[in-house]
Design an enzyme around this catalytic site. Sequence first.
Site, short mmCIF file in Angstrom:
data_model
loop_
_atom_site.label_atom_id
_atom_site.label_comp_id
_atom_site.label_asym_id
_atom_site.label_seq_id
_atom_site.Cartn_x
_atom_site.Cartn_y
_atom_site.Cartn_z
N LYS A 146 0.84 -1.20 0.00
CA LYS A 146 0.00 0.00 0.00
C LYS A 146 0.88 1.26 0.00
O LYS A 146 0.65 2.21 -0.75
CB LYS A 146 -0.88 -0.04 1.25
CG LYS A 146 -2.05 0.88 1.23
CD LYS A 146 -3.04 0.37 2.27
CE LYS A 146 -3.64 1.48 3.06
NZ LYS A 146 -4.29 1.07 4.27
N HIS A 202 14.02 21.31 19.87
CA HIS A 202 13.30 20.05 19.64
C HIS A 202 14.01 19.31 18.50
O HIS A 202 15.19 18.99 18.61
CB HIS A 202 11.83 20.40 19.35
CG HIS A 202 10.85 19.27 19.34
ND1 HIS A 202 11.16 17.99 19.73
CD2 HIS A 202 9.53 19.22 18.96
CE1 HIS A 202 10.08 17.22 19.61
NE2 HIS A 202 9.08 17.94 19.14
N MET A 242 23.84 21.54 22.05
CA MET A 242 22.71 20.87 21.41
C MET A 242 22.93 19.36 21.33
O MET A 242 24.04 18.91 21.05
CB MET A 242 22.47 21.45 20.02
CG MET A 242 22.06 22.90 20.07
SD MET A 242 20.50 23.09 20.98
CE MET A 242 20.62 24.74 21.56
N HIS A 279 17.45 16.64 28.66
CA HIS A 279 16.11 16.16 28.32
C HIS A 279 15.13 16.56 29.41
O HIS A 279 15.47 16.56 30.57
CB HIS A 279 16.10 14.63 28.13
CG HIS A 279 14.95 14.20 27.30
ND1 HIS A 279 13.72 13.91 27.82
CD2 HIS A 279 14.84 14.08 25.95
CE1 HIS A 279 12.90 13.61 26.84
NE2 HIS A 279 13.54 13.70 25.70
N ARG A 303 17.61 5.70 23.74
CA ARG A 303 17.83 5.65 22.29
C ARG A 303 19.26 6.00 21.92
O ARG A 303 19.74 5.63 20.85
CB ARG A 303 16.87 6.64 21.61
CG ARG A 303 15.40 6.40 21.96
CD ARG A 303 14.53 7.58 21.57
NE ARG A 303 14.90 8.81 22.26
CZ ARG A 303 14.38 9.99 22.06
NH1 ARG A 303 13.41 10.11 21.17
NH2 ARG A 303 14.77 11.06 22.73
N ASP A 358 19.39 12.97 19.51
CA ASP A 358 19.84 13.84 18.43
C ASP A 358 21.36 13.92 18.31
O ASP A 358 21.88 14.20 17.23
CB ASP A 358 19.28 15.26 18.63
CG ASP A 358 17.80 15.30 18.38
OD1 ASP A 358 17.36 14.61 17.45
OD2 ASP A 358 17.08 15.99 19.13
N ARG A 412 8.41 10.43 12.84
CA ARG A 412 7.49 10.89 13.90
C ARG A 412 6.07 11.06 13.37
O ARG A 412 5.12 11.07 14.17
CB ARG A 412 8.03 12.18 14.52
CG ARG A 412 7.25 12.72 15.73
CD ARG A 412 7.14 11.73 16.89
NE ARG A 412 8.43 11.29 17.43
CZ ARG A 412 9.13 11.91 18.36
NH1 ARG A 412 8.66 13.02 18.90
NH2 ARG A 412 10.30 11.41 18.78
N1 COA Z 1 23.69 22.27 27.53
C1 COA Z 1 24.06 22.97 28.62
N2 COA Z 1 23.26 23.22 29.65
C2 COA Z 1 22.01 22.73 29.57
C3 COA Z 1 21.56 21.99 28.49
C4 COA Z 1 22.46 21.77 27.43
N3 COA Z 1 22.07 21.06 26.35
N4 COA Z 1 20.28 21.62 28.68
C5 COA Z 1 19.93 22.13 29.87
N5 COA Z 1 20.98 22.81 30.41
C6 COA Z 1 20.97 23.52 31.67
C7 COA Z 1 20.29 24.86 31.50
O1 COA Z 1 21.20 25.86 31.12
C8 COA Z 1 19.70 25.07 32.86
O2 COA Z 1 20.74 25.48 33.73
P1 COA Z 1 20.45 26.57 34.90
O3 COA Z 1 19.44 25.93 35.79
O4 COA Z 1 21.79 26.77 35.51
O5 COA Z 1 19.91 27.78 34.20
C9 COA Z 1 19.28 23.67 33.29
O6 COA Z 1 20.16 22.78 32.59
C10 COA Z 1 17.83 23.35 32.96
O7 COA Z 1 17.64 23.59 31.56
P2 COA Z 1 16.25 23.92 30.89
O8 COA Z 1 16.49 24.47 29.53
O9 COA Z 1 15.42 24.75 31.83
O10 COA Z 1 15.62 22.47 30.82
P3 COA Z 1 14.32 22.09 30.05
O11 COA Z 1 13.79 20.86 30.65
O12 COA Z 1 13.39 23.25 29.90
O13 COA Z 1 14.85 21.81 28.56
C11 COA Z 1 15.85 20.77 26.73
C12 COA Z 1 15.08 20.55 28.03
C13 COA Z 1 15.96 19.46 25.99
C14 COA Z 1 15.08 21.78 25.84
C15 COA Z 1 17.25 21.33 27.07
O14 COA Z 1 17.98 20.37 27.78
C16 COA Z 1 17.98 21.77 25.82
O15 COA Z 1 17.81 22.90 25.38
N6 COA Z 1 18.83 20.87 25.24
C17 COA Z 1 19.50 21.19 24.01
C18 COA Z 1 18.56 21.02 22.83
C19 COA Z 1 18.28 19.56 22.54
O16 COA Z 1 19.18 18.73 22.50
N7 COA Z 1 17.01 19.28 22.24
C20 COA Z 1 16.57 17.95 21.89
C21 COA Z 1 15.78 17.36 23.01
S1 COA Z 1 15.42 15.64 22.69
#
Ligand code: COA
Length: 375
Positions: free
Chosen positions: A66, A216, A251, A255, A264, A306, A331
């Site tokens: 399909k 994301h 980046m 998480h 993963r 990622d 996704r």
């Molecule tokens: N590198 C460095 N520091 C990081 C970090 C990273 N990738 N991710 C989080 N932190 C730190 C933040 O600076 C923050 O520090 P502080 O408390 O001293 O200010 C703390 O950890 C909490 O981060 P926060 O962004 O509030 O966590 P969140 O739960 O809102 O965000 C993500 C989760 C995934 C968005 C965040 O970890 C991120 O931005 N990661 C990078 C992007 C990424 O890989 N995204 C894919 C996710 S699957």
Amino acid sequence: MSGAGLEGIVAGQTAISTVGIEGTGLHYRGYSVEDLAAKAQFEEVAYMLLYGTLPTSSQLETYKDKLISRRKLPQALRDVLERIPGNAHPMDVLRTTCSMMGTLEPETSFAQQYNVTDRLLSFFPASLCYWYHFQKNGKRIDTQSKETSLAGYFLNLLHQKEVDESQRELMDASLTLYAEHELNASTFAARVAAATLTDFYSTITAAIGTLRGPLHGGANEAAMALIERFSNADEAEIELKAMLSRKEKIMGFGHRVYKIRDPRSDVIKSWSKKLSQQKNKDVLFSVSERVEQVMMSEKKMFPNLDFYSASAYHFCDIPTDMFTPIFVFARLTGWAAHVYEQRANNRLIRPTADYIGPAPRDFINLQDRTTSFFK
Ligand code: COA
């Protein structure tokens, strides 16, 4: 602020997946993602997410047939793809594809949702590769193919030749890893849209736009941009420590839900290692490992999916700006399963906010205003 980012808020029920129970672990309908990535083809996983059970071999064959039969791109869509600039982001190409298909083959009843999903699953890779080859090489590629896997179909279309089996297998496993992840931002966006009883294409367009951001899905592209800056692991360590001291985000790390590890990541890391050895590209892999070590020792942070996806895809000669579109191919199945679930037991999603603006006040007529708001 309490509730910022809706952290820790339970926003509904789902029977599709569990994420990070006890800090790690990911299960799709009860099956561990490690098992699925090692033992199932992506099409089996897609079927299971969409229809609720693993397919029998004859159901799988019918399902794949399909999907193969739905790869043809309508002429009107090809005309649109030829007008999208070559320097557009491939995520915008997919978002536009989805939106355009909503006008060409609209969903007029929810009973069509399965067929619309199959159609999108079949032609997203075709649409992206058609645009890519037209804009980069002036070539109108034939998107029809008898290749049975979405992984092989995409890679063959992109490279315009049969790719190595190991690349096809990596792509297949990575599609499974990316397929579903509970109420992540793009799935939540799809469910919010679905809850208004809008059409299927609109829910997926909202999800694609949400996935595009670097916090994301866009993180895999940003992770690639980071690791390819370094010519060796020592240089990576020095620069990474400097970035952390400047409070920059790295980046591909961190998480919202996993607290111990992203299950993963180990799977995709082993693929990245295998392909780096095959390609003699040890530097990029050793840079990646050093970044991982520094993030653990300095921040106690682990890589998410990622991070090693970036190098694994790079070793398959995939352009960096196509990394997030691959996430879309996969996704889509998770998004669709959530849209079906939302529609089956729907209530409008409409939270409230704490108001922090001015108290009620008298309106000021235009001629009586003395200062500009924007001053
Ligand atoms: N590198 C460095 N520091 C990081 C970090 C990273 N990738 N991710 C989080 N932190 C730190 C933040 O600076 C923050 O520090 P502080 O408390 O001293 O200010 C703390 O950890 C909490 O981060 P926060 O962004 O509030 O966590 P969140 O739960 O809102 O965000 C993500 C989760 C995934 C968005 C965040 O970890 C991120 O931005 N990661 C990078 C992007 C990424 O890989 N995204 C894919 C996710 S699957």
